[in-house]
Every structure is written in C-alpha cells, then in structure tokens.
Design an enzyme around this catalytic site. Structure first.
Site, PDB file in Angstrom:
ATOM      1  N   LYS A   1     -11.846   1.155  -1.262  1.00  0.00           N
ATOM      2  CA  LYS A   1     -10.931   1.646  -2.291  1.00  0.00           C
ATOM      3  C   LYS A   1     -11.622   1.600  -3.656  1.00  0.00           C
ATOM      4  CE  LYS A   1      -7.148   0.566   0.753  1.00  0.00           C
ATOM      5  NZ  LYS A   1      -8.022   0.365   1.937  1.00  0.00           N
TER       6      LYS A   1
ATOM      7  N   SER B   1       0.784  -1.228   0.000  1.00  0.00           N
ATOM      8  CA  SER B   1       0.000   0.000   0.000  1.00  0.00           C
ATOM      9  C   SER B   1       0.817   1.279   0.000  1.00  0.00           C
ATOM     10  CB  SER B   1      -0.946   0.007   1.205  1.00  0.00           C
ATOM     11  OG  SER B   1      -0.214  -0.079   2.418  1.00  0.00           O
TER      12      SER B   1
ATOM     13  N   HIS C   1      -5.564  -3.324  -2.339  1.00  0.00           N
ATOM     14  CA  HIS C   1      -5.139  -2.371  -3.361  1.00  0.00           C
ATOM     15  C   HIS C   1      -4.985  -3.021  -4.736  1.00  0.00           C
ATOM     16  CE1 HIS C   1      -4.308   0.893  -0.460  1.00  0.00           C
ATOM     17  NE2 HIS C   1      -4.000  -0.102   0.357  1.00  0.00           N
TER      18      HIS C   1
END
Length: 399
Positions: free
Chosen positions: A242, A183, A211
């Site tokens: 996200k 990340s 991610h």
C-alpha cells in the site's frame, strides 16, 4: 467431467455478471499504478488503489528496485529460515522496528502471511484471541489456524469487547487483534479505549496497520503513533503493498515475541522470502515518506475535500475518517452497475459486496493517493454524484 470440475461446474455467478456486462473484477491494467491508468487502451482515473502516498511510480523507488536486482538477482530462491535471508532483509527489519517504535521486526512475503503466521502461532488452547467483527480476512484466517479460543466483538464496540474479556480466564493470554484503519469502512480503531480495557483485563494488543502506515501518526508511523500509545501496543503488523509501494509484510514487537515467531510461524518458515527488488523498494519508500511530509499533508487535504463534497451531495460516507471513503449503495446489483457506468465515464473505483462487507453494507470504495490533483478529484466527484443520482442512491447526509 472429472469429479472436482463437476462439483464446481454449477458455480456461474461471475459468468452471469459477465453476460450482464457488469463483471467488475480482474480488470487488466496496462500501465503503472498511478493516478491515471490504461484499461483496454483507454485512460482512466484511478480511485481504487491503496497506493496512498503515490510512491509506486517514484523514480527513487524504481531505481532502488533496479539496483537490488543487479546486485542480488530476481529471487532469494528459499525461505528466510534457510538460504533466503539477505543483508538487506535484516537492514529493512531494523528500519521497520525503529519506524513503529518496537525492539525488533520480522518480514514475511506478504501482509496476508504476516497476519496468518503471527496469529496462528501465538497462544495455546487455554488462551484467547479477541477480534473485531470487521477485521481483515487475513486475521480471520490466522485465527482459524490458531489453537486459541476465538471471541469476536461487535465492530468498534467497547462494551462488546469488555463483555468478551470478562469471560476470559485471568491467567490466560488474551490477544486483542484489530485493524488500525478498517479497509472497507475507512474508520479508525478506538485504540485509547482498547488500551484502557487491555490494562484492566491484562490483555495484549496487536494492531494491523496495513492501511494506517503512511496515513496516520507522526510521519506516517501508524495508529499507535496517531494516538501516542506506541508503548501500549504489543505487536504492530504492516504491509508493503500500500503506502510502501511494494509487496510483503512485517510484524514488530518485543524481541522475545519476534524470536518465537522467527522459529515457529509456518507462513514464514515455509515460504520463499521477499524478493530483493521488493525489499529495496520498501526501504526507499520509507525514506521518502520520512523526508517528504508534504505527501501525507496533501493526502489529508484531498481526503477532507472529497469527503465533504460527497456528504454535501447527499452520499452516505459512513464513519470514514481516512483516505478510504465508502460510498454506501446497499444494493449489490446497483453497486456493480454503478462501477461499470463509472468505468465507462473514465473513473476506476472498487465495488464492494459480500462477503467483503455485510450484505446490507454494499458500497463503492473510493480511495485517494497523495499524488491526485484537485482537478482530477473534482472530475471524479462530479461523475460519481451524477451516476448516483441516475441510480437514485442517496441517503440522509452524515452529520
């Protein structure tokens, strides 16, 4: 002064940064999480978001959330284990399992809780957790609650991983847990090599795709899909905050493992379930991702363009391979000053200092959204390069 307050009354690091005018955290945003946001009434370009597909403002996502509130209200008012399971929770879990190619999935209230509950629950005193040294904090916290023995290996170092596997008892569970995309550094786990070692030492693999989903793999299906190794990964974890523009997390895997987690993961059983609006917005975001491949395509065009521009300017971007681009400064105070200067110039970026990264790796975290324009990107790159020059932060170009 009371005892507890007295103990922490000398903790004044944030206050010193505030006095110096470089405190960069808890900056209140008064608009949607878009490519442009408003801070203190000023329009600022957002290059610090994890909304990789730009779906937090998508009309279909917002409408799905509104409809869910109308039908189900604002809260489930209980845990999934008891009264907090809705039909849309079950539908989303089925969709997630199909998305990542696993038998079943279970949703948690946050991605942090997904890692915490899963990792803490699996394995016993004679078993092992093998963790990359730069794994996310939620993985580390989960390992601290586990009864398993915890072995850390050097970041993306397969020799280090194998040296740890060699000391594990052959008959024990050996769960290798890694971020798919790291990340802060933006590099990708060496999954083919990890799979090879897992087969050699009869180990299992858990990938944190927080991610990776919406970024890597066929139609954004994650790290295992990216390497065509879906069948070789035992557990896939993901978060909804996200690419999927919501809040929550999940773990997918074999039905036997998910069944165990549903009845043993404490962060699931003893937490309120995802709100109806969160569930519905995730589902809508997945549908958009699968039907609008141009979003991921544009995200990668922007990513490759930005990385090359930074490298050509002499800024060290490390080993990043993704829309997370670290701009290494390696000086904590300079990182804070640069972030402050850039905000004054209309650019929001994230300053990253220890403990989020090792003390020698402090950086500016620059992250992209599929909805950024190249005009916005050029403006930001120009401001960042000029600011780095002002602070004399340049390194040998990355090959």
């Amino acid at each position: 002064m009371k005892t507890l307050a007295a103990r922490y009354s000398t903790y004044d690091v944030p206050q010193k940064a505030m006095e110096a005018g470089i405190y960069p955290y808890f900056r209140p945003i008064s608009s949607e999480q878009d490519t442009e946001v408003f801070i203190n009434g000023k329009k600022v370009l957002m290059f610090g978001s994890n909304c990789y597909l730009g779906l937090a403002t998508h009309p279909k996502v917002k409408e799905a959330a509104r409809q869910a509130v109308e039908q189900y209200g604002t809260s489930c008012s209980g845990s999934r284990f008891l009264n907090g399971t809705l039909d849309i929770h079950v539908e989303l879990e089925e969709k997630l399992a199909r998305l990542v190619g696993k038998e079943e999935a279970i949703c948690y209230s946050t991605g942090f809780q997904a890692n915490l509950g899963t990792i803490a629950s699996l394995g016993g005193r004679e078993d092992y957790l093998l963790l990359d040294a730069q794994n996310h904090a939620s993985i580390i916290e989960g390992s601290r609650l586990s009864f398993s023995k915890v072995l850390k290996f050097a970041h993306n170092d397969m020799d280090s991983l194998e040296s740890k596997l060699k000391i594990c008892k052959p008959e024990s569970i050996k769960l290798i847990v890694v971020d798919g995309v790291f990340s802060m550094e933006g590099d990708i786990a060496k999954l083919p090599d990890i799979v090879s070692l897992a087969k050699k030492y009869n180990a299992s693999i858990m990938i944190d795709d927080a991610h990776s989903l919406g970024v890597l793999g066929k139609q954004g299906r994650g790290t295992a899909s990216h390497f065509n190794l879906t069948e070789d990964v035992d557990l896939v974890m993901g978060t909804f905050s996200k690419s999927f523009a919501s809040l929550g997390g999940f773990v997918a895997g074999d039905k036997e493992v998910i069944n165990f987690l549903k009845h043993n993961a404490r962060s699931l059983i003893f937490s309120a379930s995802m709100t109806p609006a969160s569930v519905a917005s995730v589902s809508a975001a997945i549908d958009i991702m699968l039907t609008e491949p141009e979003r991921i395509e544009n995200l990668w065009k922007l990513t490759n363009y930005a990385r090359k521009a930074f490298q050509d300017a002499g800024i060290n971007t490390g080993k990043s391979e993704t829309p997370i681009i670290p701009l290494y400064v390696r000086d904590n105070m300079k990182v804070l000053r640069i972030a402050r200067n850039l905000l004054d110039e209309g650019i929001f970026v994230n300053p990253v200092i220890p403990p989020a990264v090792p003390k020698e790796d402090s950086l500016i975290r620059f992250s992209l959204m599929a909805t950024h324009t190249f005009e916005q990107l050029d403006f930001a790159i120009d401001k960042i390069v000029k600011t780095f020059k002002t602070h004399e932060v340049f390194a040998v170009k990355v090959k």
